[in-house]
Design a protein around this motif. Structure first.
Motif, short mmCIF file in Angstrom:
data_model
loop_
_atom_site.label_atom_id
_atom_site.label_comp_id
_atom_site.label_asym_id
_atom_site.label_seq_id
_atom_site.Cartn_x
_atom_site.Cartn_y
_atom_site.Cartn_z
N MET A 156 6.08 -0.98 -10.92
CA MET A 156 5.79 -1.88 -9.81
C MET A 156 5.09 -1.14 -8.67
O MET A 156 4.11 -1.61 -8.09
CB MET A 156 7.08 -2.51 -9.30
CG MET A 156 6.91 -3.46 -8.13
SD MET A 156 8.47 -3.84 -7.31
CE MET A 156 8.83 -2.27 -6.50
N ILE A 157 5.59 0.07 -8.36
CA ILE A 157 5.01 0.85 -7.28
C ILE A 157 3.60 1.32 -7.64
O ILE A 157 2.68 1.30 -6.82
CB ILE A 157 5.92 2.05 -6.93
CG1 ILE A 157 7.25 1.53 -6.37
CG2 ILE A 157 5.25 2.97 -5.91
CD1 ILE A 157 8.33 2.59 -6.26
N GLN A 158 3.41 1.73 -8.90
CA GLN A 158 2.07 2.14 -9.34
C GLN A 158 1.09 0.99 -9.24
O GLN A 158 -0.07 1.17 -8.85
CB GLN A 158 2.13 2.66 -10.79
CG GLN A 158 2.84 3.98 -10.96
CD GLN A 158 2.08 5.14 -10.33
OE1 GLN A 158 0.93 5.02 -9.95
NE2 GLN A 158 2.74 6.28 -10.20
N PHE A 162 -2.50 0.80 -7.20
CA PHE A 162 -3.78 0.39 -7.78
C PHE A 162 -4.39 -0.80 -7.05
O PHE A 162 -5.61 -0.94 -6.99
CB PHE A 162 -3.60 0.06 -9.26
CG PHE A 162 -3.24 1.25 -10.11
CD1 PHE A 162 -3.79 2.49 -9.87
CD2 PHE A 162 -2.31 1.13 -11.14
CE1 PHE A 162 -3.46 3.59 -10.63
CE2 PHE A 162 -1.97 2.23 -11.91
CZ PHE A 162 -2.54 3.47 -11.66
N SER A 163 -3.56 -1.67 -6.50
CA SER A 163 -4.06 -2.85 -5.81
C SER A 163 -4.16 -2.64 -4.29
O SER A 163 -4.34 -3.58 -3.53
CB SER A 163 -3.15 -4.06 -6.09
OG SER A 163 -1.82 -3.80 -5.68
N VAL A 278 4.22 5.96 5.42
CA VAL A 278 3.79 5.13 4.30
C VAL A 278 4.04 3.67 4.66
O VAL A 278 5.05 3.34 5.29
CB VAL A 278 4.52 5.50 2.99
CG1 VAL A 278 6.02 5.25 3.07
CG2 VAL A 278 3.94 4.76 1.80
N ILE A 279 3.09 2.82 4.31
CA ILE A 279 3.21 1.39 4.57
C ILE A 279 2.99 0.67 3.24
O ILE A 279 1.96 0.86 2.59
CB ILE A 279 2.15 0.90 5.57
CG1 ILE A 279 2.17 1.76 6.83
CG2 ILE A 279 2.37 -0.57 5.92
CD1 ILE A 279 0.97 1.55 7.73
N LEU A 280 3.95 -0.13 2.82
CA LEU A 280 3.77 -0.88 1.59
C LEU A 280 4.17 -2.33 1.78
O LEU A 280 5.03 -2.66 2.60
CB LEU A 280 4.54 -0.26 0.43
CG LEU A 280 6.06 -0.15 0.50
CD1 LEU A 280 6.63 -0.07 -0.92
CD2 LEU A 280 6.50 1.09 1.25
N GLU A 281 3.51 -3.18 1.03
CA GLU A 281 3.78 -4.60 1.11
C GLU A 281 4.96 -4.95 0.22
O GLU A 281 5.01 -4.56 -0.95
CB GLU A 281 2.54 -5.40 0.71
CG GLU A 281 1.39 -5.23 1.68
CD GLU A 281 0.18 -6.07 1.30
OE1 GLU A 281 0.34 -6.99 0.47
OE2 GLU A 281 -0.91 -5.81 1.83
N ILE A 325 -7.73 0.52 8.32
CA ILE A 325 -7.62 0.92 6.92
C ILE A 325 -7.29 -0.27 6.02
O ILE A 325 -7.64 -0.27 4.83
CB ILE A 325 -6.59 2.06 6.71
CG1 ILE A 325 -5.18 1.62 7.07
CG2 ILE A 325 -6.99 3.29 7.49
CD1 ILE A 325 -4.12 2.67 6.78
N TYR A 326 -6.64 -1.30 6.56
CA TYR A 326 -6.38 -2.49 5.76
C TYR A 326 -7.64 -3.34 5.60
O TYR A 326 -7.76 -4.12 4.65
CB TYR A 326 -5.25 -3.33 6.36
CG TYR A 326 -3.89 -2.94 5.83
CD1 TYR A 326 -3.46 -3.38 4.58
CD2 TYR A 326 -3.05 -2.11 6.56
CE1 TYR A 326 -2.23 -3.01 4.08
CE2 TYR A 326 -1.80 -1.73 6.07
CZ TYR A 326 -1.41 -2.18 4.83
OH TYR A 326 -0.18 -1.80 4.32
N ASN A 327 -8.59 -3.16 6.50
CA ASN A 327 -9.84 -3.92 6.41
C ASN A 327 -10.93 -3.13 5.69
O ASN A 327 -12.03 -3.64 5.49
CB ASN A 327 -10.33 -4.29 7.81
CG ASN A 327 -9.42 -5.29 8.49
OD1 ASN A 327 -8.79 -6.11 7.83
ND2 ASN A 327 -9.32 -5.21 9.82
#
Length: 328
Positions: A156-158, A162-163, A278-281, A325-327
């Motif tokens: 899931m984290i990988q 990738f996305s 680290v920032i993850l959704e 960086i998100y854009n």
């Protein structure tokens, strides 16, 4: 099943063959494992493969009859003065984020006895959990490091990597100052081998590599940079900083002749690159943000140089940078 044949379990799906062998047979070093595979003494489903072969659950690995599984003994690690459980910054049912100390390798090797990978048991997880690494940072980079609690969580984290649903932010102290306050470094990278060691270099035929940076502050001949690797190539930030004429302080491998400070009392001989955040959704698109505290060797050099940004200023700078960086 005879003693020299093993069926790969689903928890090892996607792992490299050489990594699996080292995990299974702790008494074998990586050099010997590679030799066994390259000479065909280790077979997967009856065929020859490379050490980098990615395993699939259900595959059969056949080993020479003289290779035997041994129960790994409990050893007193050099880093036994602490356990990884003492350095946990964040934890949920899938993910553990730790503050990796400076000088501790993430994975073992022929000349490495202590590593995060060898200390995963000190996280004291449940009997049905199998902690595993999902990314790496350099031995001399301290700060945020993510660990999956099991195989399914690692997949899931990988997928989030990738996305582009995981963003990593770094701080670095560099020599000089980039030409602009904000920029994107687009330089392809390729591993090359010299007589002494492996080194990553800019190469038109290499893998694409993008890094984004923002200058936080400059004092004298030093700058404090905020960095984010869009791609995740080996030594990417270190090479990219050097290529724009701003090598990271203390980075001996990618230093530039003439740019040097021999004052070891303030951390100038230690690599000044720090995995800051680290920032993850999350599952419902909420953002999970985990920060590591500033390590002592970087705090020392900050004080010596005189960097003075306060918490409110840093918050605003990082907030604007994260939007960019998100854009990107």
């Amino acid at each position: 099943m005879s003693s020299n044949r093993y069926i790969i379990e689903d928890i090892f799906h996607g792992k490299r063959l050489d990594w699996w062998l080292k995990k299974k047979f702790f008494n074998l070093n990586f050099h010997y494992i590679e030799k066994l595979i390259r000479t065909g003494q280790v077979r997967v489903n009856g065929g020859r493969v490379k050490p980098s072969h990615k395993l699939t659950d259900g595959e059969e690995v056949r080993l020479p009859p003289f290779i035997r599984y041994e129960v790994k003994p409990k050893i007193n690690n050099r880093n036994s003065s602490f356990s990884l459980s003492e350095r946990v910054l964040y934890c949920d049912k899938n993910l553990i984020v730790i503050d990796k100390p400076y000088g501790l390798a993430v994975q073992g090797g022929s000349k490495i006895t202590d590593s995060v990978d060898s200390m995963l048991d000190s996280l004291n997880l449940g009997p049905d959990e199998d902690a595993r690494l999902v990314h790496r940072i350099d031995k001399n980079t301290s700060g945020v490091l993510m660990i999956a609690r099991n195989f399914r969580a690692s997949k899931m984290i990988q997928e989030k990597f990738f996305s582009s649903k995981i963003k990593k932010l770094y701080w670095a102290v560099v020599f000089g100052r980039p030409k602009s306050d904000y920029g994107v470094i687009d330089l392809p990278l390729k591993k090359k081998f010299t007589n002494k060691y492996e080194k990553v270099m800019v190469d038109a035929n290499g893998d694409e590599a993008f890094s984004i940076y923002k200058v936080i502050e400059t004092r004298e001949n030093f700058s404090w940079l905020l960095l984010s690797p869009v791609t995740g190539r080996t030594h990417q930030l270190r090479v990219h900083c050097a290529e724009i004429g701003c090598p990271i302080v203390g980075d001996k491998k990618y230093s530039i002749p003439g740019l040097k400070n021999n004052n070891s009392n303030y951390g100038f001989n230690m690599t000044q690159l720090f995995s800051r955040k680290v920032i993850l959704e999350g599952k419902y698109d909420e953002k999970i943000l985990v920060e590591a505290p500033l390590p002592s060797h970087m705090r020392s050099i900050f004080n010596y140089i005189g960097f003075k940004k306060n918490c409110n200023e840093l918050y605003e700078i990082e907030k604007k940078f994260e939007k960019k960086i998100y854009n990107s």
